[in-house]
Design an enzyme around this catalytic site. Structure first.
Site, short mmCIF file in Angstrom:
data_model
loop_
_atom_site.label_atom_id
_atom_site.label_comp_id
_atom_site.label_asym_id
_atom_site.label_seq_id
_atom_site.Cartn_x
_atom_site.Cartn_y
_atom_site.Cartn_z
N LYS A 1 12.02 -11.31 -9.04
CA LYS A 1 11.63 -11.02 -10.43
C LYS A 1 11.38 -12.33 -11.17
CE LYS A 1 14.48 -9.09 -13.56
NZ LYS A 1 15.15 -7.99 -14.28
N ASP B 1 20.20 0.15 -20.12
CA ASP B 1 18.79 0.48 -19.86
C ASP B 1 18.69 1.45 -18.69
OD1 ASP B 1 16.10 0.41 -20.41
OD2 ASP B 1 15.71 -1.41 -19.27
N LEU C 1 5.17 -5.76 -7.04
CA LEU C 1 5.84 -4.48 -6.83
C LEU C 1 5.96 -3.70 -8.13
CD1 LEU C 1 8.74 -5.68 -4.50
CD2 LEU C 1 6.66 -4.49 -3.82
N GLY C 2 6.01 -4.41 -9.24
CA GLY C 2 6.17 -3.74 -10.53
C GLY C 2 6.00 -4.73 -11.66
N ASP C 3 5.75 -4.20 -12.84
CA ASP C 3 5.51 -5.03 -14.01
C ASP C 3 6.21 -4.40 -15.18
OD1 ASP C 3 4.59 -6.94 -15.66
OD2 ASP C 3 2.47 -6.43 -15.53
N GLY C 4 7.30 -5.01 -15.64
CA GLY C 4 8.08 -4.42 -16.72
C GLY C 4 7.96 -5.21 -18.00
N GLY C 5 8.84 -4.89 -18.96
CA GLY C 5 8.78 -5.55 -20.25
C GLY C 5 9.31 -6.97 -20.23
N THR D 1 7.64 -9.74 -14.01
CA THR D 1 6.92 -9.13 -12.89
C THR D 1 7.73 -9.30 -11.62
OG1 THR D 1 4.82 -9.66 -13.96
CG2 THR D 1 4.74 -9.08 -11.63
#
Length: 681
Positions: free
Chosen positions: A383, A479, A361-365, A368
C-alpha cells in the site's frame, strides 16, 4: 577439513554441472513451439504441451484437447480459434467453451479478461444474457431451471431475472440492434469469438531473441528472462554472444565457436563459484560474530514491555523477523519499526515493477495497493500512501503500531513497512488473492454463485470474531466495511485497513474525535456527537450484515431517496415486516425454511446493531455469541434435511425438528425479538 568453506566448495562443485545443465535443458525445451490443430508455432509468453512452466507466464498455459487449443483465463476456459503474430504483437481470437452450441452453461460466470495479461481491443461488444426462473413474458430461449431467457444488446439496466451473464462478441458478427434479437444469431456470434491482444513485456523478449537466446519466465521474480546456449552468460537480458561491433556471432553448428564459448563460460562460472564461496564464508563468520556480540549485549538490555502495553510512536529498536528468510532490507537496515520489518523504498519499487499500473489491486481514499513479489519469494500487497504529509504519516504510524502487535487468524498480516523518513510511505501486507466481500456481493465477482448462505454466515462469524478480538485489545477499527473484508481462496476472512483505527484508553468511555470513515457505515451518534466508542464498530458491522443478506451496496444513489442509505432501507423493511423485499432472492429465502429462519435472525441482529442510540446496541462479544448460535442451528438444520432421505419412518422426526426451525418459532429469533424494539406482528 570440516569447515563452512569446505562445505560450500563441495556444494558448488556438485551444483555447477546442474546449473549449466538446467540452463541448457530450458534453452532446448523453450525452443519448442506449441502446435495444436490449426494453432501453430506459438511461443513465449505461452507454455504447456512440451513447453515447461519456465517457458511462459504462469497464467498463460495452453492445452490441446481433441486437436483444439484451449486456454483458461480468470476461471473460464476458451477455445483458441485463431492465433496471429506480427512483429512483437500477438493476437488471439477466443470463444467460451461453455457457450459452444448452447446458451445454457452449467455455471453462470461473467466474462472477465485479465488486463494485466491482455490489452483491450475495441473490436468486440458486450451482450447480456438474462436467465429468469419465472416470467410473465415468453423468453427468447429457455434453459433447465429457467423458464425464460432474454438477450440484451444494450447496457443492462434493472432486471427482475435471477441471473445475468455478460459475454463479448466480435463486432463483425454482432447482431443488429432491434426489438427482437434472434437467439441463433447470438449463439453463432458467441461461437465466432472475440479478439484479445497479449501485453508486451517492455521489449525484454525482443532483446533476448536478437542475441540468439530463447525467452522464458523467471517464476521467482515474475518477469521475462532469457535462456542461452551452454557457455553463454546473460547481460542486461541478452546472451553475451555478440562479436565486436555488435554483429551476431556465427550460427550454431560452428563447433569451434561453441567450444570457445563453453571454455570461457566454464572459466567465468568457476571464478564466480569461488567468489561466492569466499563471500559466503565471510558472511557466515561475520554473522556468527554479530550473534555472539548481540548475546552479550542482550544481558545488559532492559526487558521488553509486556504484551499489554503499546510502545510510544518514538519507539524504534533493532530486531529481526525469524519466521521468514532474510531479505535485502534485513542486511541493509537490520531494523524494525514497532516490531515490523523495515524495507527500503528501492526494494519495494523493484517488487512492484516500479509500481506498474497493471499491478494495481485497489485504489482507496488513502492510497493505492499494488501486487508485488519480494526477493524471498513472498507475494505481497504493497500500500502506497498518497501524500507524505503529517496526516498520512499519522495514519502510517497508526497502522504499523496497531497491526504489528496483533495476531489473529482473521486479521490481515503486516509483513513490514518503509521508514517514516523514506521518500514514500509504504506498507507491506500478506497478499489475499480472492478479492473483497464487496467484490463478491455487488462488485466484479458478483453473480458467481459462490457466496451461498453458509459461506455468508461463515464470513459474518469470522468478521465478528476479528472485531471482538480488537475490542478485547482496546482497539476500535473505525472503518468496518465489506471493502475492508478480504477473502482467501477458501473464503476465509481477513479484516484489513487499520489506517483510521484508534487505540482506546482504558480510563475513559469514549474518545472525542472528528468523524472519519466511509459514508453508509458511519455511526450516526458518532457523526452527531463526535464520540467514538466500540459500539461505532458494531453499527458498521450491522451494515455489513445487511449487505450479506441483501447483496446490495451500502450506498446507492440510484435507489429511491429513502433507500439510498442501506441501513435506513433495512430498518424500514424490518420494521414494516417486509424482510422479503430486502433479501437476495438467490439465497433461497422463500423456498428453504431453515435458511429463512436464519436470515430472519441475522436481520434481527442487524436491526439491533443499527440502532441510533449506542447503548441499545449489543457488544461484539454478544454478536459473536448470537452468530455462533445460528451456526449451530444451521448444522442441526442440515442434519435434519438428511433424515428425510432415510425413509418414511423418520418423517415424524423430521417434522419435530422442523418445528424448531420454522420462521415463527425459532428460539434464537424469539430471544432477539424480545430484546429488541422490533414491533411484534
Amino acid at each position: 577439513m570440516d569447515s563452512p568453506i569446505s562445505s560450500f566448495l563441495l556444494f558448488f562443485a556438485f551444483s555447477l554441472p546442474f546449473v549449466f545443465g538446467n540452463s541448457l535443458d530450458l534453452f532446448s525445451s523453450c525452443s519448442n513451439l506449441f502446435n495444436c490443430g490449426d494453432i501453430t508455432d506459438v511461443g513465449f509468453p505461452f507454455w504447456g504441451v512440451g513447453r515447461p512452466p519456465e517457458c511462459g507466464n504462469p497464467a498463460l498455459r495452453l492445452a490441446c484437447e481433441g486437436n483444439k487449443a484451449t486456454i483458461v483465463i480468470t476461471e473460464i476456459k476458451y477455445q483458441i480459434l485463431k492465433y496471429s503474430r506480427q512483429n512483437n504483437s500477438q493476437t488471439l481470437t477466443i470463444a467460451r467453451t461453455d457457450y459452444m452450441g448452447t446458451l445454457c452453461p452449467k455455471k453462470f460466470i461473467n466474462t472477465t479478461i485479465d488486463y494485466n495479461l491482455f490489452d483491450a481491443i475495441p473490436t468486440s461488444h458486450n451482450i447480456t444474457l438474462l436467465y429468469c426462473s419465472s416470467s410473465t413474458v415468453a423468453g427468447q430461449f429457455s434453459c433447465p431451471g429457467y423458464n425464460a431467457g432474454f438477450i440484451q444488446v444494450s447496457p443492462m439496466g434493472f432486471s427482475p431475472c435471477n441471473m445475468s451473464v455478460i459475454v463479448p462478441v466480435s463486432m463483425n458478427f454482432f447482431p443488429p440492434v432491434s426489438d427482437v434479437v434472434n437467439s441463433t444469431e447470438v449463439l453463432k456470434a458467441i461461437e465466432e469469438g472475440f479478439e484479445v491482444r497479449v501485453k508486451e513485456d517492455g521489449g525484454r523478449c525482443g532483446i533476448c531473441e536478437q542475441s540468439h537466446g530463447v525467452c522464458g519466465y523467471d517464476l521467482n521474480s515474475n518477469r521475462t528472462t532469457c535462456y542461452c546456449r551452454a557457455g553463454n552468460s546473460i547481460d542486461n537480458g541478452a546472451c553475451m554472444n555478440l562479436q565486436a561491433g555488435g554483429a551476431p556471432s556465427s550460427p550454431p553448428g560452428e563447433n569451434r565457436s561453441n567450444k570457445t564459448s563453453l571454455i570461457i563460460g566454464l572459466s567465468i562460472g568457476g571464478a564466480t563459484v569461488l567468489g561466492l564461496c569466499l563471500g559466503c564464508f565471510v558472511f557466515y563468520t561475520t554473522q556468527r560474530n554479530k550473534k555472539h556480540v548481540m548475546k552479550l549485549k542482550s544481558k545488559d538490555l532492559p526487558s521488553s514491555p509486556s504484551s499489554g502495553g503499546i510502545p510510544t510512536p518514538s519507539t524504534f529498536h533493532s530486531s529481526s523477523i525469524p519466521s521468514y528468510p532474510y531479505s535485502r532490507s534485513n542486511i541493509e537496515n537490520g531494523s524494525s519499526y514497532f516490531g515490523a520489518q523495515v524495507f527500503t523504498y528501492a526494494e519495494l519499487e523493484e517488487a512492484t515493477h516500479n509500481f506498474d499500473r497493471s499491478r494495481e489491486l485497489g485504489d482507496g481514499g488513502y492510497g493505492t495497493v499494488y501486487f508485488g513479489t519480494l526477493k524471498d519469494g513472498r507475494t505481497v500487497a504493497v500500500k502506497r500512501l498518497y501524500e507524505n504529509n503529517y496526516k498520512r504519516v499519522e495514519q502510517f504510524t497508526n497502522e504499523v503500531e496497531i497491526l504489528s502487535k496483533l495476531q489473529h487468524p482473521n486479521l490481515v498480516k503486516l509483513y513490514g513497512c518503509t521508514s517514516r523518513q523514506s521518500r514514500g510511505l509504504l506498507l507491506v501486507y500478506e497478499y489475499i488473492s480472492n478479492g473483497t466481500v464487496a467484490d463478491h456481493l455487488h462488485g466484479k465477482q458478483a453473480n458467481s454463485g459462490l457466496l451461498t448462505w453458509s459461506v455468508r454466515l461463515k464470513i459474518a462469524i469470522e468478521t465478528a470474531n476479528a472485531l471482538a478480538y480488537l475490542h478485547g485489545k482496546d482497539i476500535i477499527h473505525r472503518d468496518v466495511k465489506t471493502n475492508n473484508i478480504l477473502l482467501d481462496n477458501n473464503f476465509k476472512v481477513k479484516v484489513a485497513d487499520f489506517g483510521l483505527s484508534r487505540l482506546f484508553p482504558l480510563d475513559v468511555t469514549h474518545v472525542s474525535t472528528a468523524p472519519q470513515g466511509t459514508p453508509g457505515y458511519v455511526d450516526p451518534e458518532y457523526y452527531q456527537c463526535y464520540q467514538l466508542t466500540d459500539k461505532s464498530d458494531v453499527y458498521s458491522f450491522g451494515v455489513v450484515l445487511v449487505e450479506l443478506i441483501s447483496s446490495l451496496p451500502a450506498v446507492d444513489v440510484n435507489r429511491n431517496r429513502d433507500d439510498i442509505n442501506l441501513s435506513n432501507m433495512a430498518i424500514n423493511r424490518i420494521h414494516n415486516q417486509a424482510l422479503a423485499d430486502l433479501v437476495d432472492p438467490d439465497l433461497g429465502f422463500e423456498r428453504d425454511y431453515a435458511v429463512r429462519s436464519m436470515i430472519k435472525s441475522v436481520a434481527e441482529l442487524a436491526y439491533r446493531c443499527l440502532q441510533k442510540t449506542r447503548d441499545v446496541r449489543p457488544s461484539m462479544d454478544e454478536v459473536v455469541e448470537a452468530l455462533r448460535d445460528l451456526e449451530n442451528e444451521e448444522v442441526a438444520a442440515r442434519k435434519a434435511e438428511v433424515l428425510i432421505d432415510l425413509g418414511s419412518d423418520n418423517v415424524r422426526l423430521l417434522r419435530n425438528t422442523s418445528s424448531l426451525l420454522s420462521p415463527e418459532s425459532g428460539p434464537v429469533t424469539d430471544k432477539w425479538v424480545r430484546n429488541s424494539i422490533i414491533p411484534s406482528s
